[in-house]
Design a protein around this motif. Structure first.
Motif, PDB file in Angstrom:
ATOM      1  N   ASP A   1       0.764 -12.866 -10.795  1.00 22.20           N
ATOM      2  CA  ASP A   1       1.441 -11.592 -10.533  1.00 22.20           C
ATOM      3  C   ASP A   1       1.198 -10.618 -11.675  1.00 22.20           C
ATOM      4  OD1 ASP A   1       2.468 -12.072  -8.088  1.00 22.20           O
ATOM      5  OD2 ASP A   1       4.511 -12.494  -8.740  1.00 22.20           O
TER       6      ASP A   1
ATOM      7  N   ASP B   1       1.973  -6.365   2.468  1.00 24.52           N
ATOM      8  CA  ASP B   1       2.696  -7.405   1.729  1.00 24.52           C
ATOM      9  C   ASP B   1       4.128  -7.534   2.243  1.00 24.52           C
ATOM     10  OD1 ASP B   1       3.699  -8.916  -0.845  1.00 24.52           O
ATOM     11  OD2 ASP B   1       1.530  -8.773  -1.094  1.00 24.52           O
ATOM     12  N   ASP B   2       4.967  -8.138   1.451  1.00 24.77           N
ATOM     13  CA  ASP B   2       6.356  -8.452   1.782  1.00 24.77           C
ATOM     14  C   ASP B   2       7.108  -7.219   2.301  1.00 24.77           C
ATOM     15  OD1 ASP B   2       8.796  -9.669   1.830  1.00 24.77           O
ATOM     16  OD2 ASP B   2       8.852 -10.188  -0.297  1.00 24.77           O
TER      17      ASP B   2
HETATM   18  C1  DGJ Z   1       5.084 -12.722  -5.150  1.00 25.00           C
HETATM   19  C2  DGJ Z   1       3.630 -12.404  -5.045  1.00 25.00           C
HETATM   20  O1  DGJ Z   1       2.907 -13.020  -6.054  1.00 25.00           O
HETATM   21  C3  DGJ Z   1       3.462 -10.889  -5.045  1.00 25.00           C
HETATM   22  O2  DGJ Z   1       2.107 -10.557  -5.065  1.00 25.00           O
HETATM   23  C4  DGJ Z   1       4.151 -10.346  -3.839  1.00 25.00           C
HETATM   24  O3  DGJ Z   1       3.511 -10.799  -2.683  1.00 25.00           O
HETATM   25  C5  DGJ Z   1       5.606 -10.746  -3.860  1.00 25.00           C
HETATM   26  N1  DGJ Z   1       5.778 -12.158  -4.028  1.00 25.00           N
HETATM   27  C6  DGJ Z   1       6.293 -10.319  -2.594  1.00 25.00           C
HETATM   28  O4  DGJ Z   1       7.571 -10.775  -2.508  1.00 25.00           O
END
Ligand code: DGJ
Length: 727
Positions: free
Chosen positions: A548, A366-367
């Motif tokens: 999220d 991920d990020d």
């Molecule tokens: C928002 C996403 O919904 C999360 O799952 C994650 O990827 C974050 N951004 C990362 O910044």
């Protein structure tokens, strides 16, 4: 499927499930007659009653006091010549007038369904499976032309509508509104269902009576939004999940949208849906065309479950494209909630090793892997891996993961730019913004002007450099803010009302190019969870990160609401750690697992921090999900008990051949002396015998009598699961 009766001047679109009727009325106005259950033989006699209504003007050039556009159910209503209800269009002519008197001019019935230039749309695999009616309306004075498109498939209880404005005049006209469709319901008591919410609480189901007056459901955020999904249903007051009429409307678009529902004094209801007219304008030059997105209208006479089944089947079959359509989707482990930005190669590989042992098929980074991205203040736009963060480098990491026999996925947020980024320092004008005014930050980032080709090219080349080097199986495409200061420095003053839609066209063009060049990659869209969960994006990216909020209890409502229109195969659903990071709630692994199985299943927690028992349970869950994922992802999904109505939630999946089914039950809060709960199933073969928990029971028995839930079920957030197999 589409017939025109010369004598009665009526169009009849029909298949074995639905009929849609419209007629050329007096003075060549196009009137709506009917949308609903199939009518095998229509006599042609259903004409709107002639009544002289005070203060309802008569149609222009008509002396007939008995007919007014103010009351006649219209197919595509305008304003300014008698109809005072909500219009579907608003077009400004060079002389300042907004009077556009569109009347029937001609029509054509085509095989198949035409593509929508630059926009996502349902498609056909063979010409014979659908037909399209194209009706040309023309203003006899100005020469402006409207083309109304209606497509119907042989198999589905759906009509798909869109509109094209063609400027055949000799001057530029300004579009201020051009809805994708309008539908009038004469004299009906109706209720409105819509999906609203916010970050972490998307697609909450609201049901309310349609009352006299106007209600607008919209997004002005530059995206389809967490707040209001571009889906509504109109239903009868007695409609439930299993009975009653329901009409669904879903806009295939990811940007600003608007649905207006108006009930007039004669109890007629109009529903207009399309691109949001707020701050929208478009300069349409001579000979140019403007194409609206399409609306998928679905009808059911057996309640909301059937309505959803049509959407699910239609979207799985004729919206999602490419290699991953109808394919079983991999289980995954995502490192976001496990590490956030704080990871290195060792941490990642430890998670990967554990995931592999537990039978999980894909790792998603991920990020935080690019630029100086140690937090969310920086580096969006600089899509170059952070030197040294992953000791072996991104390419090697991906290869190592693939060598372990797992797939590799990665996160991007391509439409965004951090204030603190090399890209912004080099090109401050690439972010949306009005010269002279400051820009509003949100999550410390700005929005790139995707209406600009140079901006798109730059980001495309940066992504390509990664895609061509790193073996990537999956991409999570995120978007973590809404749009403000929507202004593009490349466009003229009178074109600034075009920016939001031009952005969407640029975005779709980018996605078309990327998914065509990299057809093997599975794309999942995301916008801070489910802020852009719409049919437009499913055309390019078969999955969406649903929310999220990974809390199992919150997910019951989110997934229940989402399933109203979007298929289970499109809904990312992960098991995360407890206490849950969004709600602080503790739920069992069993409850988290069962909730996430109504989606594309994955994990989002640090697998290395679990006990041996937890790992065993996860191994079993992953195995169980993989064994039954065809049923979960592509079976028929029935909502049985709604989390919006009480303490119990239940849903089930039935295989298309009805040979097997899986039932899930969840109880949120415990109660002493809990009333008994019976569960009645759905969708089974009523002639068949099913084996459930070693008991043999009739399909009809399970659906009509049902069975008692365990009265000894104790504790909060408990769940049960039942597997049924035809004997
Ligand atoms: C928002 C996403 O919904 C999360 O799952 C994650 O990827 C974050 N951004 C990362 O910044």
């Amino acid at each position: 499927m589409i017939h025109f009766d010369e004598q009665t001047q009526t169009f009849h679109l029909k298949n074995s499930k639905i009929s849609y009727l419209l007629a050329i009325e007096e003075n060549n106005y196009l009137a709506h007659l009917y949308f609903g259950k199939a009518i095998k033989h229509y006599s042609g006699g259903y004409q709107y009653p002639r009544t002289d209504r005070s203060f309802s003007p008569n149609a222009p050039t008509s002396t007939d006091r008995l007919l007014s556009l103010d009351t006649l159910p219209m197919e595509y209503p305008g304003h300014g010549f008698g109809d005072f209800r909500e219009p579907a269009y608003n077009i400004k002519l060079p002389n300042g007038s907004r009077i556009n008197d569109f009347r029937y001019d001609s029509h054509e019935i085509q095989q198949g369904k035409p593509k929508l230039e630059g926009l996502p749309a349902l498609y056909t695999e063979s010409e014979s499976e659908a037909e399209t009616l194209v009706i040309d309306l023309k203003d006899p004075i100005t020469g402006l032309k409207l083309k109304l498109f209606y497509s119907i498939y042989e198999e589905y209880a759906a009509v798909i509508r869109s509109v094209q404005l063609v400027n055949e005049t000799s001057e530029t006209v300004e579009i201020n509104q051009l809805a994708s469709q309008s539908l009038d319901f004469p004299n009906r008591k109706l209720e409105l269902i819509h999906l609203n919410g916010t970050w972490g609480r998307e697609r909450q189901l609201t049901r309310e009576e349609v009352q006299t007056g106007i209600k607008i459901l919209d997004s002005k955020r530059g995206s389809s939004s967490h707040q209001q999904n571009p889906f509504v249903a109109l239903v009868e007051p007695h409609t439930t999940e299993f009975q009653g009429e329901a009409y669904g409307f879903n806009l295939v678009y990811s940007g600003n949208h608007e649905t207006t529902i108006e009930k007039d004094p004669f109890d007629q209801t109009r529903l207009v849906m399309g691109i949001n007219s707020f701050n929208f304008s478009w300069q349409l030059e001579q000979d140019a065309r403007f194409q609206t997105p399409e609306v998928v209208m679905v009808y059911s006479d057996k309640g909301l479950n059937e309505l959803s089944h049509t959407y699910h089947d239609l979207y799985n079959q004729r919206l999602v494209r490419g290699k991953h359509r109808l394919q079983e989707r991999p289980t995954l482990i995502n490192n976001w909630e496990a590490t956030y930005f704080d990871f290195n190669e060792e941490k990642i590989m430890n998670i990967v090793d554990e995931a592999k042992k537990l039978g999980i098929e894909m790792f998603v980074l991920d990020d935080g892997w690019f630029g100086n991205r140690e937090d969310d203040y920086t580096s969006l736009g600089d899509w170059v891996e952070t030197e040294g963060k992953l000791a072996c480098g991104l390419e090697k990491l991906a290869k190592n993961i693939k060598n372990e026999g797992m797939k590799f996925g990665i996160w991007f947020e391509p439409e965004m730019i951090s204030k603190d980024s090399d890209l912004f320092r080099a090109h401050p004008d690439w972010a949306l913004g009005v010269p002279g005014h400051g820009r509003s930050l949100s999550r410390s980032q700005y929005v790139l002007d995707f209406s600009r080709e140079d901006v798109r090219d730059n980001i495309y080349q940066q992504m390509k450099a990664i895609f061509d080097r790193v073996p990537i199986d999956y991409v999570k495409w995120d978007m973590n803010r809404n749009m403000t200061e929507v202004y593009s420095v490349l466009l003229a003053a009178d074109q600034q009302g075009e920016v939001a839609h031009r952005y969407m066209l640029g975005f779709y063009e980018f996605l078309e190019k990327l998914t065509t060049e990299y057809p093997d990659i599975l794309f999942e869209s995301c916008s801070g969870g489910g802020g852009r969960f719409d049919a437009g994006l499913l055309y390019y990216m078969p999955q969406t990160w649903t929310s999220d909020n990974t809390d199992a209890v919150a997910r019951l409502k989110i997934q229940y609401g989402t399933s109203m229109v979007y298929p289970i195969s499109s809904m990312g659903a992960h098991v995360s750690a407890v206490p849950n990071h969004q709600t602080g709630r503790n739920t069992s692994l069993e409850t988290r697992g069962n909730a996430a199985m109504a989606g594309v299943f994955g994990y989002e927690l640090d697998l290395t921090q679990l006990t041996a028992e937890e790992k065993d349970e996860i191994r079993d869950q992953a195995k169980f999900y993989k064994k039954h994922r065809q049923l979960f992802q592509y079976g028929t999904f029935y909502r049985l008990e709604s989390p919006f109505e009480g303490n119990d939630t239940a849903w089930m999946f039935v295989s298309k051949d009805q040979s097997e089914a899986m039932v899930f039950y969840f109880r949120v809060l415990a109660e002493a002396a809990h009333p008994l709960v019976t569960l009645k199933l759905a969708g089974l073969d009523e002639e068949a015998i099913y084996c459930m928990d070693e008991r043999e029971m009739g399909g009809d028995e399970l659906m009509n009598l049902g069975f008692y839930m365990d009265s000894e079920l104790h504790g909060d957030y408990v769940t049960q699961r039942f597997y049924l197999q035809k004997v």
